[in-house]
Design a protein around this motif. Structure first.
Motif, short mmCIF file in Angstrom:
data_model
loop_
_atom_site.label_atom_id
_atom_site.label_comp_id
_atom_site.label_asym_id
_atom_site.label_seq_id
_atom_site.Cartn_x
_atom_site.Cartn_y
_atom_site.Cartn_z
N LEU A 45 22.20 38.70 51.66
CA LEU A 45 21.14 38.87 51.26
C LEU A 45 20.31 39.91 50.49
N THR A 46 20.17 39.80 49.62
CA THR A 46 19.57 40.53 49.07
C THR A 46 18.65 40.02 48.03
N TRP A 47 17.11 40.85 48.08
CA TRP A 47 15.81 40.12 47.83
C TRP A 47 15.43 41.23 46.77
N VAL A 48 15.18 40.76 45.57
CA VAL A 48 14.34 41.31 44.36
C VAL A 48 13.03 40.41 43.76
N ARG A 49 11.58 41.27 43.91
CA ARG A 49 11.10 40.52 43.32
C ARG A 49 10.88 40.51 41.52
N SER A 50 11.61 40.87 40.92
CA SER A 50 11.68 40.96 39.56
C SER A 50 12.97 40.48 38.70
N LEU A 51 13.35 39.12 37.20
CA LEU A 51 13.84 39.79 36.59
C LEU A 51 14.78 41.14 36.63
N ALA A 52 13.49 41.87 35.82
CA ALA A 52 13.70 43.00 35.56
C ALA A 52 15.01 44.00 37.13
N GLU A 53 14.28 43.99 37.95
CA GLU A 53 15.48 44.53 39.00
C GLU A 53 16.12 44.09 39.54
N ALA A 54 16.25 42.46 39.46
CA ALA A 54 17.45 41.51 38.93
C ALA A 54 18.46 42.41 38.13
N GLN A 55 18.23 42.21 37.33
CA GLN A 55 18.65 43.02 35.63
C GLN A 55 19.37 44.36 36.53
N GLU A 56 18.18 45.18 36.73
CA GLU A 56 19.34 46.79 37.24
C GLU A 56 19.80 46.24 38.43
N TRP A 57 19.97 45.80 39.72
CA TRP A 57 20.44 45.77 40.74
C TRP A 57 21.96 44.91 40.02
N ARG A 85 18.55 34.44 30.43
CA ARG A 85 18.67 36.24 30.59
C ARG A 85 19.58 36.78 31.63
N ILE A 86 19.04 36.02 33.36
CA ILE A 86 19.87 35.53 34.33
C ILE A 86 21.49 36.01 34.31
N LEU A 87 21.69 34.66 32.97
CA LEU A 87 22.51 34.34 33.17
C LEU A 87 23.65 35.21 32.15
N ASN A 88 22.62 36.04 30.73
CA ASN A 88 23.19 36.87 30.52
C ASN A 88 23.61 38.38 31.54
N ALA A 89 23.36 38.60 32.24
CA ALA A 89 23.33 39.28 33.10
C ALA A 89 24.42 39.41 33.98
N ALA A 90 25.15 38.14 35.01
CA ALA A 90 25.52 37.86 35.23
C ALA A 90 26.53 36.21 35.21
N PRO A 91 27.09 36.46 33.95
CA PRO A 91 27.83 35.10 33.29
C PRO A 91 28.64 34.74 34.41
N SER A 92 29.50 35.30 35.45
CA SER A 92 30.59 34.36 35.99
C SER A 92 30.28 34.41 37.50
N THR A 93 28.31 34.31 37.36
CA THR A 93 27.85 34.24 38.76
C THR A 93 27.37 32.62 39.03
N ALA A 94 27.06 31.70 40.22
CA ALA A 94 26.79 30.23 39.61
C ALA A 94 25.33 30.99 40.08
N VAL A 95 24.17 30.09 39.52
CA VAL A 95 22.80 30.54 39.30
C VAL A 95 22.20 29.05 40.27
N VAL A 96 21.31 29.12 41.52
CA VAL A 96 20.54 28.04 41.46
C VAL A 96 18.93 28.26 41.29
N VAL A 97 17.92 27.56 40.74
CA VAL A 97 16.45 28.15 40.55
C VAL A 97 16.21 27.04 40.99
N LEU A 98 15.06 27.73 42.01
CA LEU A 98 13.25 26.88 42.18
C LEU A 98 13.00 26.85 42.14
N THR A 99 12.26 25.48 41.73
CA THR A 99 10.87 25.13 41.56
C THR A 99 9.94 24.60 42.20
N GLY A 100 8.80 24.09 41.42
CA GLY A 100 7.86 23.54 43.00
C GLY A 100 7.69 21.88 43.04
#
Length: 403
Positions: A45-57, A85-100
């Motif tokens: 597991l890797t944790w980042v706090r913002s979308l910009a930090e995720a894109q950089e990583w 934006r996250i799919l543009n940075a990692a188009p081949s990766t599965a994305v699961v969103v966290l909601t309230g």
């Protein structure tokens, strides 16, 4: 924050090797880490706090994570914008969103935008959490595989259209000619190989035909074959004949080939309008068959060396031969007779090919049926020993009516 989850357990087939959490709330990040620890997923597991930090990583990552857990409310992006934006940075990766709890519509919108699933914070348990991640990863893999297959089909269809467009269409002015041909590329899944052929009739009724063979079996050799065929047709229509034509093709071979060891053999025929003779220029190429009134003869006129051997202007003589009545001239490349027909190094050879052409299976057949029977017979003879591995081209030129 870097961590591991379940690393002491064996990895399941659907487990992502790594997981990226994009979450600005430390409490929620700790909850995710605990859920992973309690699940049976083995991942890093890797944790980042913002979308910009995720894109950089992601931009610096050697390998993309198998799954990204994305909070829909980040300091620098939220909702569908964050997913895009996250799919543009990692188009081949599965994305699961966290909601309230009250954000079901936002979760569905995220899935519509390309996320694999959504999970509701505060309503998670480790088993559901682990299953959602595995399913998301597997669905993404299936989706990616389907997309790759579709892209491959489209590329194959486009390549097939291009290759079919590169095969020749005889240029004829009268309807009394019979042109039959068969082309079998040696490369798997290809329509075009290094062999080439063409037939052209000039305004005075003269018929010109060529067959050639570029050494090798790759796309570069196929491209050179097309180049030589087009050059031959252009030269013929401009009036180039005999040894001058061979010298021109020699220059083009040397200039256009991708690799210096590549050489080219060819035979060029000229059949005058009276149809009583045949002029032949050969450059290291096999002989030709002449069919007339049930008889088949293998003819090997004098010739010069193959093109591209670096022998300089050695000359390629043009030989004139008498042409029997109702004759049909059949040219072929060496792939037709070089297939193994025995457990040693026995091959069909030109004499064996001539026997096959004169045999019962080919007797009395029309031009196209004869060409097909000749190729099929050679393939059958070599079937038990690897088949015909080289490119094969056969061209028959004859007349519909007797003189």
């Amino acid at each position: 924050m870097l961590g591991t989850a379940g690393m002491s357990r064996p990895r399941w087939r659907g487990d992502p090797e790594s997981l990226l959490l994009v979450e600005d709330d430390a409490g929620d990040a700790l909850l995710v880490e605990e859920l992973l620890a309690d699940s049976d997923i083995r991942t890093e597991l890797t944790w980042v706090r913002s979308l910009a930090e995720a894109q950089e990583w992601l931009a610096g990552a050697r390998l993309m994570p198998g799954c990204i857990l994305l909070d829909l409310h980040l300091p620098d992006a939220d909702g569908v914008t964050a997913v895009t934006r996250i799919l543009n940075a990692a188009p081949s990766t599965a994305v699961v969103v966290l909601t309230g709890r009250a954000e079901g519509e936002a979760g569905l919108a995220a899935v519509a935008a390309g996320a694999q699933d959504y999970l509701v914070k505060g309503a998670l348990e480790s088993e559901l959490f682990g299953r959602a991640i595995r399913y998301a990863v597997q669905r993404k893999q299936v989706e990616q595989t389907a997309a790759d297959l579709q892209a491959g089909r489209l590329r194959a269809q486009e390549n097939a259209r291009l290759e079919r467009g590169l095969l020749p269409t005889p240029l004829l002015h009268t309807d009394d000619l019979t042109i039959a041909a068969r082309y079998e590329p040696g490369r798997a899944q290809a329509l075009l190989g290094g062999d080439f052929y063409d037939v052209v009739q000039t305004p005075d009724g003269t018929v010109r035909a060529v067959i050639g063979d570029v050494s090798g079996h790759g796309a570069a050799e196929a491209a050179l074959g097309v180049c030589l065929r087009v050059a031959w047709r252009t030269a013929v229509l401009c009036g180039t004949e005999g040894s001058d034509l061979a010298e021109l093709l020699e220059k083009i071979t040397v200039a256009e080939r991708a690799d210096s060891p590549v050489f080219v053999t060819f035979t060029s025929l000229t059949l005058p309008p009276d149809r009583r003779s045949l002029r032949v220029v050969r450059a290291g190429h096999p002989g030709l068959l002449i069919r007339s009134r049930g008889e088949v003869e293998l003819v090997e006129p004098p010739g010069g060396p193959a093109l591209g051997l670096g022998l300089g202007t050695v000359g390629w003589p043009e030989t004139e031969l008498p042409l029997p009545d109702e004759a049909e001239v059949v040219m072929f490349t060496d792939g037709l007779f070089e297939g193994r027909t025995g457990p040693g190094r026995e091959r069909l050879g030109e004499d064996g090919l001539c026997e096959l052409a004169a045999g019962e299976a080919c007797a009395g057949l029309g031009p196209q049926d004869f060409v097909d029977a000749l190729v099929d017979g050679a393939e059958l003879a070599a079937a038990d020993y690897g088949g015909l591995a080289d490119d094969v081209a056969v061209v028959s030129v004859g007349w519909r009516k007797p003189r």
